[in-house]
Scaffold this motif. Structure first.
Motif: not given
Length: 70
Positions: A38-60
């Motif tokens: 569960s911890k590994a999955v939560a960390i994976g979700f957080a990392v993927m969400g952070f990467i998506g946020y950064i990409v969106k922040l750069i894309h705008i």
């Protein structure tokens, strides 16, 4: 012709047999294993969400520059 019929019947039987063998080998994870997964999955979700946020922040701004120039 009977060989094709025999093969047609054997394939689902093998599939069911393999499925039963798989299920008998499966075990329920212990509490420690479950928490670790569960911890590994939560960390994976957080990392993927952070990467998506950064990409969106750069894309705008890039999108505004491209669309604004047209």
């Amino acid at each position: 012709m009977s060989e094709k019929l025999k093969e047609f019947v054997e394939i689902p039987q093998e599939f069911v047999q393999d499925g039963r063998q798989f299920l008998t080998r499966c075990t329920k994870p212990s509490r420690k294993e479950f928490i670790q997964i569960s911890k590994a999955v939560a960390i994976g979700f957080a990392v993927m969400g952070f990467i998506g946020y950064i990409v969106k922040l750069i894309h705008i701004p890039i999108n505004n520059i491209l669309v604004g120039a047209a």
